[in-house]
Structure formats: C-alpha cells, structure tokens
Design an enzyme around this catalytic site. Structure first.
Site, PDB file in Angstrom:
ATOM      1  N   CYS A   1      -0.640 -31.903 -18.606  1.00  0.00           N
ATOM      2  CA  CYS A   1      -1.103 -33.113 -19.312  1.00  0.00           C
ATOM      3  C   CYS A   1       0.070 -34.009 -19.687  1.00  0.00           C
ATOM      4  O   CYS A   1      -0.126 -35.145 -20.095  1.00  0.00           O
ATOM      5  CB  CYS A   1      -1.907 -32.738 -20.560  1.00  0.00           C
ATOM      6  SG  CYS A   1      -0.958 -31.813 -21.773  1.00  0.00           S
TER       7      CYS A   1
ATOM      8  N   CYS B   1      -4.264 -27.180 -26.196  1.00  0.00           N
ATOM      9  CA  CYS B   1      -3.348 -28.051 -26.951  1.00  0.00           C
ATOM     10  C   CYS B   1      -2.721 -27.278 -28.113  1.00  0.00           C
ATOM     11  O   CYS B   1      -1.563 -27.521 -28.477  1.00  0.00           O
ATOM     12  CB  CYS B   1      -4.081 -29.264 -27.494  1.00  0.00           C
ATOM     13  SG  CYS B   1      -5.100 -30.085 -26.257  1.00  0.00           S
TER      14      CYS B   1
HETATM   15 FE1  FES Z   1      -2.028 -32.084 -23.605  1.00  0.00          FE
HETATM   16 FE2  FES Z   1      -3.687 -31.876 -25.610  1.00  0.00          FE
HETATM   17  S1  FES Z   1      -4.099 -32.741 -23.673  1.00  0.00           S
HETATM   18  S2  FES Z   1      -1.697 -31.131 -25.478  1.00  0.00           S
END
Ligand code: FES
Length: 145
Positions: A33, A103
């Site tokens: 991400c 996360c």
């Molecule tokens: Fe990457 Fe939450 S989407 S830490």
C-alpha cells in the site's frame, strides 16, 4: 464501519511528532500500500518507556492504530511493550474492519523496530524480540484476517 475510538484517534491522533534524543527509532513500511510509519521511543535507565511519538505516511487506520499504540506503550517496560500486539491495539480501538487489520501490523512492527534499535544501541538483547522486517507486506500472506 469504524468505531468511535478509531475515528477519534484518526481525527485527533495522540503523540504525533518525533523525539530528538530518542533511545530507539523504528521505521517500517508496507510495500503493497506504500504506507510508512516511524516510531520514536524515549526509554529510561530502568527500561521504562517515558515517551513515545510517531509519524505516519499512511491511511487513517494506520494513523489511529499508531496513535493508540503510543498510548499503550507509554509507561511500560520494554518487556511489557512487547505484549502490545496489533491485536491488543485493535481491541483497545474496539476493532477494525477486516480489510484494515493489516494496517495495525505497521504499529506493532514499528514498536518492535524501535525496541530493536534501542537494544542494539544499548548492547542488550530483549527476550522474545525478533529482528523486525522493514517491509511488513512480506508476511501478510501468512496473517489471518
Ligand atoms: Fe496501508 Fe492501511 S492501507 S497501512
């Protein structure tokens, strides 16, 4: 979708910033991400965490979990801080949506990375602390959601 506590810690994150003379600093990221977190710990001679600050370049759930994680480790010993897992942080926040569980791993791993840095600087080993990963996405497949 998000609990009130998550929204509160996202909108008013606690302990944001950095510690200049930190005892330990840990930085971890998630290549999938692209989010990054840095955790600073100020640890006294009795191995008690006197201060903890964080900076996150990440999503709202990462902000909320790191904020809560800093509150949970404050005042704890180094050994006790190891027990502040991502599950403990999520429980303290009254849960996270399943797609956001990963996360919370950033916060846990950033604490471990900062403790690892502290141990290295002090020339000590902390029982139960393993070398942290720089990129937590490596272990994500193994996590149960
Ligand atoms: Fe990457 Fe939450 S989407 S830490």
């Amino acid at each position: 979708m998000y609990s009130e506590k998550v929204m509160d810690h996202f909108q008013n994150p606690r302990n944001v910033g950095e510690i200049e003379q930190a005892s330990g600093i840990g930085t971890v990221g998630n290549a999938k991400c692209g989010d990054i977190m840095r955790m600073y710990l100020d640890i006294d001679e009795n191995q008690v965490i006197q201060d903890c600050k964080f900076k996150t370049f990440g999503c709202g759930a990462a902000v909320a979990t790191s904020s809560m994680a800093t509150e949970l480790v404050m005042g704890k010993t180094v050994d006790e801080a190891l027990l502040v897992t991502n599950k403990a942080v999520m429980e303290a926040l009254d849960g996270l949506p399943p797609v956001k569980v990963h996360c919370s791993l950033l916060a846990e791993e950033a604490i471990h990375a900062a403790l690892w840095d502290y141990a290295g600087r002090q020339g000590i080993t902390i029982d139960g602390l393993e070398k942290p990963k720089n990129d937590i996405s490596e272990e994500e497949e193994d996590e149960e959601y």
